[in-house]
Structures are given as C-alpha cells and as structure tokens.
Design a protein around this motif. Structure first.
Motif, mmCIF file in Angstrom:
data_model
loop_
_atom_site.group_PDB
_atom_site.id
_atom_site.type_symbol
_atom_site.label_atom_id
_atom_site.label_comp_id
_atom_site.label_asym_id
_atom_site.label_seq_id
_atom_site.Cartn_x
_atom_site.Cartn_y
_atom_site.Cartn_z
ATOM 1 N N LEU A 1 15.634 -7.376 -53.332
ATOM 2 C CA LEU A 1 15.887 -7.931 -52.002
ATOM 3 C C LEU A 1 16.083 -6.747 -51.067
ATOM 4 C CD1 LEU A 1 18.425 -10.816 -52.756
ATOM 5 C CD2 LEU A 1 15.948 -10.754 -53.053
ATOM 6 N N VAL A 2 15.179 -6.619 -50.112
ATOM 7 C CA VAL A 2 15.210 -5.484 -49.193
ATOM 8 C C VAL A 2 15.280 -6.019 -47.771
ATOM 9 C CG1 VAL A 2 14.040 -3.382 -48.453
ATOM 10 C CG2 VAL A 2 13.802 -4.165 -50.825
ATOM 11 N N SER A 3 16.309 -5.603 -47.020
ATOM 12 C CA SER A 3 16.407 -6.055 -45.631
ATOM 13 C C SER A 3 15.221 -5.505 -44.852
ATOM 14 C CB SER A 3 17.725 -5.596 -44.998
ATOM 15 O OG SER A 3 17.864 -4.207 -45.083
ATOM 16 N N GLN A 4 14.813 -6.229 -43.841
ATOM 17 C CA GLN A 4 13.558 -6.064 -43.105
ATOM 18 C C GLN A 4 12.393 -6.705 -43.860
ATOM 19 O OE1 GLN A 4 14.056 -4.215 -40.101
ATOM 20 N NE2 GLN A 4 16.153 -4.095 -40.842
ATOM 21 N N PHE A 5 12.581 -7.008 -45.166
ATOM 22 C CA PHE A 5 11.504 -7.573 -45.983
ATOM 23 C C PHE A 5 12.057 -8.725 -46.834
ATOM 24 C CE2 PHE A 5 10.797 -3.048 -45.401
ATOM 25 C CZ PHE A 5 9.559 -3.028 -44.785
ATOM 26 N N LEU A 6 12.374 -9.843 -46.207
ATOM 27 C CA LEU A 6 12.700 -11.104 -46.884
ATOM 28 C C LEU A 6 14.072 -11.146 -47.560
ATOM 29 C CD1 LEU A 6 9.233 -11.924 -48.531
ATOM 30 C CD2 LEU A 6 10.124 -12.734 -46.360
ATOM 31 N N ASP B 1 26.079 -5.718 -46.858
ATOM 32 C CA ASP B 1 27.026 -6.711 -46.363
ATOM 33 C C ASP B 1 26.237 -7.729 -45.542
ATOM 34 O OD1 ASP B 1 29.564 -5.914 -47.341
ATOM 35 O OD2 ASP B 1 29.567 -4.252 -45.935
ATOM 36 N N TRP B 2 26.871 -8.860 -45.256
ATOM 37 C CA TRP B 2 26.216 -9.869 -44.422
ATOM 38 C C TRP B 2 26.697 -9.701 -42.981
ATOM 39 C CZ3 TRP B 2 25.865 -15.100 -47.570
ATOM 40 C CH2 TRP B 2 24.939 -14.912 -48.613
ATOM 41 N N MET B 3 26.225 -8.615 -42.367
ATOM 42 C CA MET B 3 26.500 -8.333 -40.957
ATOM 43 C C MET B 3 25.175 -8.193 -40.230
ATOM 44 S SD MET B 3 29.666 -5.649 -40.972
ATOM 45 C CE MET B 3 30.116 -6.063 -39.274
ATOM 46 N N ASN B 4 25.207 -8.358 -38.921
ATOM 47 C CA ASN B 4 23.977 -8.236 -38.128
ATOM 48 C C ASN B 4 23.296 -6.898 -38.377
ATOM 49 O OD1 ASN B 4 24.255 -10.766 -36.879
ATOM 50 N ND2 ASN B 4 25.667 -9.922 -35.376
ATOM 51 N N ARG B 5 24.087 -5.822 -38.395
ATOM 52 C CA ARG B 5 23.497 -4.491 -38.546
ATOM 53 C C ARG B 5 22.824 -4.343 -39.909
ATOM 54 N NH1 ARG B 5 29.415 -1.581 -38.817
ATOM 55 N NH2 ARG B 5 29.800 -1.841 -41.046
ATOM 56 N N ILE C 1 17.932 -0.585 -43.650
ATOM 57 C CA ILE C 1 17.255 -0.810 -44.918
ATOM 58 C C ILE C 1 18.342 -0.917 -45.987
ATOM 59 C CG2 ILE C 1 15.760 0.186 -46.702
ATOM 60 C CD1 ILE C 1 14.160 -0.758 -44.356
ATOM 61 N N GLU C 2 18.460 -2.085 -46.563
ATOM 62 C CA GLU C 2 19.418 -2.359 -47.638
ATOM 63 C C GLU C 2 18.633 -2.808 -48.871
ATOM 64 O OE1 GLU C 2 22.585 -1.854 -47.134
ATOM 65 O OE2 GLU C 2 23.027 -2.221 -45.017
ATOM 66 N N VAL C 3 19.198 -2.569 -50.042
ATOM 67 C CA VAL C 3 18.549 -3.003 -51.281
ATOM 68 C C VAL C 3 19.571 -3.696 -52.167
ATOM 69 C CG1 VAL C 3 17.365 -2.275 -53.389
ATOM 70 C CG2 VAL C 3 16.830 -1.163 -51.211
ATOM 71 N N CYS C 4 19.216 -4.908 -52.603
ATOM 72 C CA CYS C 4 19.997 -5.635 -53.612
ATOM 73 C C CYS C 4 19.099 -5.843 -54.830
ATOM 74 C CB CYS C 4 20.480 -6.976 -53.076
ATOM 75 S SG CYS C 4 21.703 -6.820 -51.760
ATOM 76 N N VAL C 5 19.672 -5.698 -56.009
ATOM 77 C CA VAL C 5 18.897 -5.733 -57.240
ATOM 78 C C VAL C 5 19.387 -6.881 -58.129
ATOM 79 C CG1 VAL C 5 20.442 -4.072 -58.390
ATOM 80 C CG2 VAL C 5 18.101 -4.345 -59.202
ATOM 81 N N PRO C 6 18.463 -7.619 -58.756
ATOM 82 C CA PRO C 6 18.878 -8.690 -59.660
ATOM 83 C C PRO C 6 19.372 -8.119 -60.991
ATOM 84 C CG PRO C 6 16.489 -8.514 -59.650
ATOM 85 C CD PRO C 6 16.985 -7.543 -58.624
ATOM 86 N N VAL D 1 19.012 3.820 -42.977
ATOM 87 C CA VAL D 1 18.801 3.508 -44.387
ATOM 88 C C VAL D 1 20.157 3.572 -45.065
ATOM 89 C CG1 VAL D 1 17.719 4.215 -46.541
ATOM 90 C CG2 VAL D 1 16.429 4.307 -44.408
ATOM 91 N N HIS D 2 20.663 2.404 -45.399
ATOM 92 C CA HIS D 2 21.993 2.257 -45.981
ATOM 93 C C HIS D 2 21.903 1.980 -47.481
ATOM 94 C CE1 HIS D 2 25.980 0.064 -46.439
ATOM 95 N NE2 HIS D 2 26.339 1.165 -45.802
#
Length: 672
Positions: free
Chosen positions: A492-497, A597-601, A607-612, A419-420
């Motif tokens: 925007l949550v990685s693992q979920f779209l 970041d836009w890396m494979n990991r 688990i990453e979170v980006c917010v609008p 969880v990053h």
C-alpha cells in the motif's frame, strides 16, 4: 447524533496533557518525572512555533471576511486549555521538588536569594563562565540592531538612577552553557540552580550608577515552519539551507513573560520589539523548561532501570532471511539487527546495490557510516534523503553532503512531496540469480530514537513485495519509469491506491457485518485526522463493525459518535510510534504495518508504504501485541467525545502495563 470530528489542535493539546499527567505518576523515579515535564514543555514550544501561526493566519482571513476582530472559538479554547495545563505543570513540580529534597537534592526554584553557603562557588561560576556569553542591550528607540532569537531566553532588567527608569535586555545563554549550576556542598547535599538566577543575583554588580529594581525572564516564539514553494524546481538542498537561515527570524507568534512583569516594563518591551500582534502570554518565572532534561544526578534510583534489549541473531542475517521473515518490536528487541543488516550489505561481496529512504537520521549514525563504507567497497548505493523533515533539516543536509562526497547517489524529493516511507532494499547475487532482501519499518532508520520509540521492523526476502519496492525506488531514484508504470498489488503506497485499499478493507468488514459474520477493525496509529477515512470508520461502526483504535496523539474522530467505536491512548516510558492495521476478515485477519498515519499530509502529500504480513507466526505475535496494548489499564486511557482523556480508577495504580508485559513476554520467549 454526536458531532463527527474533534478539532485537530484541541486533540493534540489533550495528548500533551496526557504527557504532563505522566509527570504526576508517583510510581516513576523522580528525574523521569522531571523528564516528562521537559517533554511537555518541548511539545508546547513546537505547538507555538508551528500550529499557532497557522491558526492565527486562518483567524485573520476569517476576521477580514466576517469583519470580526475577536479570536475564534478554537483559539479561545486553546488558550484556556494551555492555561489549565500550565497550572497543572506548576502543581506537579511543587510535588516533585520536596521529594527530591528528601533525597538530598535541593532544586532552588523561585527563591529570592541564593543561599549564603553556596554564593562563593556560584559567583565564581558567573564570573568565570557565564559572563563570557552575556550581552546587554538598552531599550532605546534608536537601537534597531537587536533582534530576539526564536526561543532564546532573555531577562528584562528595570533600573533606577536619579529618579530615572531605564530598561535593558540581557540574554540567558542556555544555548551556549548548561541551563543549571550544580554544586555539591560539604554536607553532601546537591544544589541545583538556574543560571537565570545567577545572572539576576550578580549582574547588578556590573551597573556602576544604576540599581536594578526588577529582573524578569521572557522569550519570543516565532513561526518556524519552512515554506518551500510547491512548484519550486531548483536545487532543493540549496533552497532549504537558505530557508533555515530565516527560521529564527520568522513572525513572532508569542511573547512569554514572567508573571510579575511590571505593566510599564511589558508595554516598553512590546513597543521596542514591535510585536503587537503576537500572543502576549503570562507564563512562569522560568521558561524553556524542556531544559529540565539536562539535570543529571549520579543516583540510579532517580531513573528508570536499565532496559534489557533482547538480542536475536548470531549468524549471518541473509542466511536467516532465506528461511523466514523476521519482525522486530523495538525497543523490546535490540535495534542491533538493523545495524547488522546494513553492515553485512556493506561488506558482502555478492551485494551489488543498496537502496534506502532516510527521514530522520541520528546525529552519529552507524547506518549512514555503513552506507558510506558500502559505496567505498564498490556497491551502488542510492539514498533518498528527506531534507524537509521538520527540525531535522540541518542534520540531514550534513549527512547528505557526506554521503555525496563518498560516492553515494543522493536523491532529494520534490518541493511538494515528502518521502516518509521507512524502507531499505538490497540486491544480492546468489547462484547466478539476483535476490532482493528488504526492510519495511514503522520508524526511522535512527539508532538513537530506537531506544525510546516503540516501532515494528519487518525483514523479508519475499519476492513479490520486494519487486514492488524496487519499482518504487526506480520511480523515485532512477526516474526511469513513470507513475503509470507502477502497479502495486501487495504494497500500500500513498499516491498509489493506499487510501482506496483501506476503504476496500473497511468495506469488506461492513459487508461481513451485514451478513451476520464477525467484523472488527483494530488500528494503532500516531495520528488520526483524515476525514474521509474517519467517515468510513464511522459508517462501519453504524453498520455493526466493532472499531477499536489506539491513537497516541492527534485523534479527530469523535470517540462517542457510536457505541461500536472505542478509542484508547497509551503513554508510557517509550513513545508509541508503530502503525498497525488489523482487519478481522471473518477469522482470517489481514494485517499491515507501515509508515502511514491517517492524516491529510500522509495520505495526500507524502510517499508512505504499508506492507502486508503473511507469516502466520508473525501475525499471531502482532495480534497478541495489539491485545496487550488494549488491555493496558495503568498507562492507557479512554478518549471522550471531545478528545479529552478519561482516567480510570486504575490509572497509575496496580494493574496491567503493556510495555512492561511486552518486555516480559519477549524475555520469556528468548529464554525458552
């Protein structure tokens, strides 16, 4: 058509070259230039501890399949680049040292003898301080007890007695003592010597019947990547603790030795250590030069001027957030606002629950202390702490145990997932209604690194965003819902779209370009590696979208793939760490900030979170910030198609520095 991708490790080495170049900047104070040499050296050590083992493993697989014993082209290129950079390191240091001497600071570097005038003090320091830590190991075949520690410094001594040659290994105790002996003479000059040289100078007195004919330094770098089985189902904390015990005993990947090592001495050392498969690398006379940051001189002119952090709030933060969102841009803005958020939550009688993700925690963390106080004040505190944060595992384990003892509910992630995300959530009762307050950040909750990392921190009371964040915490912490129950519309949550949403945003720009509308993608990242997203950006460029990228470190997109792609890198006083994603949307820009970041990991294993960003004023400020970085012609460089840095004529000259301009703008704004 140009090749699509740049090899990841080649790109990273060019980033480290850019760090090294900063040490040659004549505009910087002298000890700050030494500090950039230290950062370069530390980065390279980590590269050998983590990346080289992976590359060697791949090489061995290829060699078996193709019956080809030679190193791969990538490893050959890597070795050549590192060699070039080491030469630049030496020539840069050769410029800095005379400049220090002009200021009355004599750094004794590669000198055969210690000056007579300071021998009494140096000898006293050796006998009274250093000698307590020294261990001498004979190189004898029957001696099986010695095991060189990962990244520990050693001297190889060659001795002669009655026409017989013997060899000994002596540790250089930089892990227990300062690396440097500093002495101010009666004349007012400051002398700085490596403890390596003090040991070489005086240890011969302790050999009764042998004469030391050679003394040279070396160190072993080992594979330091912890491999926790993806399917591991046991106690993660316990398993990480076990693995940490073996970090320093991993496979040797490099023997770095002084350039004047006698051939026979090197042969004997390799045989004794049984490291024939490691890279044997000729380095400088001193290793582990990340220790250069230990040099401290009481002279303000040798350092950056003290930074003036902008303070924002002198009222309750919850009151402010009930009216508007807040965006901090640290270190230009003070990190104290983050501390205030957790401090208020810990004491506020109306706060019932606190959730937070912790990835890299400060060694002395006021934030964690606030969470402990909150638990003791009767709040329900839930901390999702990442035990697998590389090289921060021990510190995180320490805090996890302390939090548990205070009554905090501590949750660890699964073995195959990190969880990053950098998020916090507070549940507060107001007028018989439960209200959420939250933080979405690009950087860790770490007040130490906040002083030299640039990051962006959004404080908000927006209901939709925080309800989705609460769902994520329920999934990760309480586990009372499953992945099927998660439906993120805003976050925007990685693992979920997350990846799919970025594809959609890029596609919208493509469609706008095809309609003849303005179309632009402007992204600021630490690392860009994930090939599907790179291909989508390249497709956008081919179809008329302007693609502007600011990538600090690894950048695997070929910057010359298409004329619509431009890539820049900014390295300055503060480490660029913020992630910003800006899509033009025909004049109605859609902006996200976050941890990914836009890396494979990041895309597939975290688990990453980006917010609008929805607040018009904050949007405007972020666009101005991005334009400011793009205009930097002093610290910014263009990336070439092979990943290398392209230096303009204004590089390190008079021009426009983004970081200095941002501080100036914030000072102006807060003085209005």
């Amino acid at each position: 058509m140009s090749k699509r991708f740049v090899q990841r490790d080649i790109s990273w080495l060019y980033f480290n070259e850019r760090v090294l170049k900063e040490a040659s900047n004549p505009q910087l104070p002298l000890l700050e230039r030494l500090n950039f040499l230290s950062i370069y050296s530390s980065n390279l050590d980590e590269f050998y501890k983590v990346r080289i083992p992976a590359l060697l493993a791949i090489d061995q697989v290829i060699a078996k399949k193709e019956n080809k014993p030679d190193l791969s082209n990538a490893l050959v290129e890597i070795e050549a680049l590192i060699q070039q950079q080491q030469e630049l390191f030496g020539s840069t240091l050769a410029v800095i040292l005379p400049a220090l001497e002009q200021k009355g600071i004599k750094f004794h570097y590669k000198e055969k003898n210690i000056p007579t005038a300071i021998i009494p003090e140096a000898k006293a320091f050796f006998y009274q301080h250093l000698l307590a830590y020294l261990v001498c190991i004979p190189l004898e075949k029957e001696n099986k007890s010695f095991f060189p520690v990962n990244n520990q410094l050693y001297l190889l001594l060659q001795t002669s007695s009655k026409n017989e040659t013997a060899y000994y290994i002596v540790n250089i105790p930089s892990n227990k003592s300062d690396r440097f002996f500093t002495f101010k003479s009666a004349s007012g000059h400051t002398h700085i010597l490596f403890i390596d040289d003090l040991i070489k100078e005086f240890i011969g007195d302790l050999f009764n019947n042998e004469t030391i004919t050679y003394a040279g330094s070396f160190k072993i770098t080992r594979n330091a990547d912890l491999q926790l089985d993806d399917e591991y189902e046991g106690d993660v904390l316990e398993e990480i603790e076990k693995l940490l015990q073996h970090r320093n005993s991993g496979l040797a990947t490099r023997l770095l030795h002084a350039p004047d090592f006698p051939a026979e001495a090197l042969k004997q050392l390799i045989s004794f250590l049984q490291i024939k498969n490691a890279n044997i690398v000729q380095g400088g006379f001193y290793h582990h030069l990340s220790d250069l940051n230990q040099i401290k001189i009481n002279d303000d002119t040798l350092y950056f001027p003290k930074w003036k952090y902008t303070q924002h709030f002198n009222e309750k933060l919850f009151d402010t957030l009930s009216k508007k969102d807040i965006l901090l841009n640290t270190p230009f803005d003070s990190y104290d606002t983050v501390l205030q958020f957790f401090n208020e939550a810990a004491f506020d009688f109306n706060v019932s629950e606190i959730y937070v993700t912790l990835y890299r925690v400060a060694k002395k963390s006021a934030i964690v202390e606030s969470l402990i106080s909150a638990a003791q004040n009767g709040k329900k505190v839930y901390v999702l702490i990442e035990l697998k944060a590389r090289f921060d595992e021990e510190n995180n384990i320490k805090w996890a145990k302390k939090l548990k003892n205070a009554g905090v509910k501590v949750v660890y992630t699964k073995a195959n997932l990190k969880v990053h995300a950098k998020t916090a959530l507070i549940k507060r009762k107001e007028k018989n209604t439960e209200i959420f307050y939250g933080i979405f950040a690009t950087g860790n909750f770490n007040e130490t690194t906040s002083k030299f990392y640039t990051d962006h921190i959004l404080f908000t009371q927006q209901k939709e965003l925080l309800e989705e964040l609460h769902l994520l915490f329920r999934f990760l912490v309480h586990k009372d819902i499953t992945a099927k129950d998660l439906n993120f519309r805003k976050l925007l949550v990685s693992q979920f779209l997350l990846q799919e949403k970025f594809f959609s945003l890029i596609q919208q720009e493509i469609e706008n370009a095809q309609k003849g509308l303005p179309a632009e993608i402007f992204i600021k990242l630490n690392n860009l590696e994930e090939k599907k997203l790179i291909k989508k950006l390249q497709e956008a460029a081919e179809k008329g979208v302007r693609v502007k990228l600011i990538v600090r470190s690894i950048c695997c997109i070929n910057a010359e793939f298409h004329s619509n792609i431009s890539v820049r890198r900014v390295v300055d006083r503060f480490l660029e760490h913020g992630r910003i994603f800006l899509f033009h949307q025909n004049g109605n820009p859609q902006i996200y900030i976050g941890s990914a970041d836009w890396m494979n990991r990041n895309i597939y294993r975290r688990i990453e979170v980006c917010v609008p960003i929805s607040d018009p004023e904050i949007k405007k400020n972020i666009i101005n910030l991005m334009d400011t970085y793009w205009a930097d012609d002093i610290q910014g460089v263009q990336l070439a198609g092979n990943g290398s840095n392209t230096f303009s004529s204004s590089f390190h000259q008079k021009g426009f520095s983004a970081q200095m301009r941002l501080q100036s703008l914030l000072n102006e704004k807060n003085n209005e």
